[in-house]
Design an enzyme around this catalytic site. Structure first.
Site, mmCIF file in Angstrom:
data_model
loop_
_atom_site.group_PDB
_atom_site.id
_atom_site.type_symbol
_atom_site.label_atom_id
_atom_site.label_comp_id
_atom_site.label_asym_id
_atom_site.label_seq_id
_atom_site.Cartn_x
_atom_site.Cartn_y
_atom_site.Cartn_z
ATOM 1 N N SER A 254 0.843 -1.189 0.000
ATOM 2 C CA SER A 254 0.000 0.000 0.000
ATOM 3 C C SER A 254 0.880 1.241 0.000
ATOM 4 C CB SER A 254 -0.913 0.007 1.238
ATOM 5 O OG SER A 254 -0.129 0.104 2.422
ATOM 6 N N LYS A 255 0.231 2.407 0.027
ATOM 7 C CA LYS A 255 0.968 3.670 -0.036
ATOM 8 C C LYS A 255 1.961 3.825 1.107
ATOM 9 C CE LYS A 255 -2.586 6.335 -2.485
ATOM 10 N NZ LYS A 255 -3.530 7.481 -2.385
ATOM 11 N N ARG A 256 1.662 3.200 2.255
ATOM 12 C CA ARG A 256 2.579 3.369 3.387
ATOM 13 C C ARG A 256 3.929 2.694 3.153
ATOM 14 N NH1 ARG A 256 2.288 -1.174 6.723
ATOM 15 N NH2 ARG A 256 0.627 -2.632 6.177
#
Length: 495
Positions: A254-256
């Site tokens: 994911s973006k994290r």
């Protein structure tokens, strides 16, 4: 009549950016089509009208083109099985819904959301599967039609046969779901909007898709789709559900975990051939078990779905950077200059002189061995464009190297020679000065070179002087805001 030609599709929803997982799905579909001599279709699944946007569709198509994944049929190029946007196919779905209702393979469900929720709660309390009871399936066709004609709201559900639903998955083998676990799925909501599982199946069948290659998050959708194929008497395609891509912490990517959209990789200066090569390795490998660099042409020749693993793939930034360095070193200087230009404080490339173009190519060649991505040029070349002698002196690593008596002597001797010299400093002239400073001060090795390097670049390590000196000197002569060698040493010693 079903075509004997392999046909696959990539069917994104234009609700956001194209990310790593979907890009890998598109790549595997494209590679499979090219390897088998089949067709690769692009279909836009935009029935979510509230979230679908034209700009996202345009970005998706731009990203796919940048990756080199051209399509044979699609919304922009047409084809004999169009339209290729689901929002343009609503009448097709309506006709097929009417067919299923007339044949008794689907039925109208008049249950309200509150009734459905009450059923779900009762099933949960009794520790039973939380699926629809199917009570509306027992309404007679005449009563069903009469209630619908009277304006009563209804959804349309598919009758699931009382037998297991089976399909073959090229990644997972034979897969089976019980009919109880599937229930009677909704095909068309009470709002009149058809659901994903319904429209994707109708589209795949009518577009004669032979292989459905997609992420394993769709695995639970497949039995519902198989039931729809069987209800219409259509041949069921071969499925291949690709494993999830994980971050370094073994959680879903994911973006994290950092940049995950194809647009962001492009902006960072990752080359498309490097990204394609890397995406191919996320769940697939060569038959020899060791080859890791493949051009798109090579991938097309060797790619086989049978070698795709069911195990989750872990996204490895180091591996991507390694591949990007490989392709950066193989790229033409002119291409790298064009791609790197936005990361440098330069005038627009299209209005620049041939001399500046050539200088940028030399600048990139100088720093290329130290680059993972082209966007790193901005930081690594900063000292050439914006030399800050005060920051260089105050740097915690530099201060001890500059404070010694021998360092002061070296800088003083070097500055004296630069001040007495006029004209451009060549590598040969620089080498002569360094030899003279060495003889005058007795300094050698790090004691000789570190103070001078810090005075010219702000750091005690960096590119070789014989390559760096011409870049600095030529850059200052091109009218750029670049201090030449003489000005740098004078300002550093005088500051």
């Amino acid at each position: 009549m079903q075509s004997h030609k392999t046909r696959v599709r990539f069917a994104p929803s234009p609700t956001g950016l194209l990310h790593v997982g979907n890009a890998r799905t598109a790549l595997y579909n494209w590679l499979f089509a090219r390897h088998t001599g089949g067709d690769f279709l692009l279909r836009i699944e935009d029935t979510d009208l509230e979230r679908s946007e034209a700009r996202h569709e345009a970005q998706l198509m731009e990203d796919l083109s940048w990756l080199g994944l051209g399509w044979d049929e699609g919304p922009d190029v047409g084809g004999q099985y169009g339209p290729y946007r689901q929002s343009d196919r609503l009448d097709i779905y309506a006709r097929h819904t009417e067919q299923l209702l007339n044949e008794g393979k689907a039925y109208r469900c008049f249950c309200t959301p509150e009734e459905i929720e009450a059923e779900r709660r009762r099933a949960a309390e009794l520790h039973q599967p939380q699926v629809y009871s199917g009570k509306c399936s027992r309404i007679s066709p005449a009563d069903s039609l009469a209630r619908a004609s009277a304006g009563e709201s209804f959804a349309v559900r598919l009758r699931i046969p009382e037998r297991p639903l089976r399909f073959h998955d090229l990644v997972r083998g034979e897969v089976e779901f019980t009919s109880e676990s599937v229930s009677d799925p909704v095909l068309v909501r009470s709002s009149g909007v058809p659901v994903y599982n319904y429209v994707v199946t109708v589209d795949d069948a009518l577009m004669q898709i032979t292989h459905v290659i997609r992420g394993d998050d769709h695995l639970s959708n497949t039995p519902k789709q198989v039931a729809i194929y069987e209800a219409f008497g259509w041949p069921v395609p071969v499925f291949a559900h690709l494993s999830t891509i994980l971050g370094s912490d073994r959680e879903r990517l994911s973006k994290r975990h950092g940049a995950t959209s194809i647009a962001s990789f492009r902006e960072m200066g990752v080359l498309p051939e490097a990204l394609v090569n890397y995406l191919a390795l996320l769940g697939w490998g060569a038959e020899d078990g060791k080859t890791e660099t493949f051009t798109p042409e090579e991938l097309t020749r060797v790619f086989k779905l049978e070698r795709v693993t069911a195990s989750p793939a872990v996204f490895d930034w180091d591996k991507l950077h390694w591949l990007n360095r490989h392709y950066l070193k193989q790229s033409e200087p002119q291409r790298l200059a064009a791609l790197a230009w936005p990361h440098l404080p330069l005038p627009p490339a299209d209005s620049s002189s041939p001399a500046l173009q050539a200088w940028v190519e030399r600048l990139i060649a100088l720093f290329l061995p130290a680059l993972d991505r082209l966007d790193q040029l901005s930081e690594k070349t900063q000292f050439i464009f914006r030399f800050d002698e005060t920051a260089a002196k105050q740097n915690a690593e530099n201060a001890p190297l500059l404070s010694s008596e021998i360092a002061q002597k070296v800088l003083s001797a070097f500055a004296a020679r630069a001040a007495a010299f006029s004209g451009a400093v060549t590598p040969e002239q620089f080498k002569l000065w360094m030899n003279e400073v060495k003889a005058e001060t007795g300094a050698k090795g790090k004691d000789l070179f570190h103070p001078v390097r810090i005075a010219l670049t702000g750091a005690h390590s960096g590119p070789e002087f014989d390559k760096l000196i011409p870049v600095i000197e030529e850059g200052s002569q091109l009218g750029l805001s670049i201090l030449n060698i003489r000005a740098r040493i004078e300002r550093f010693v005088g500051a």
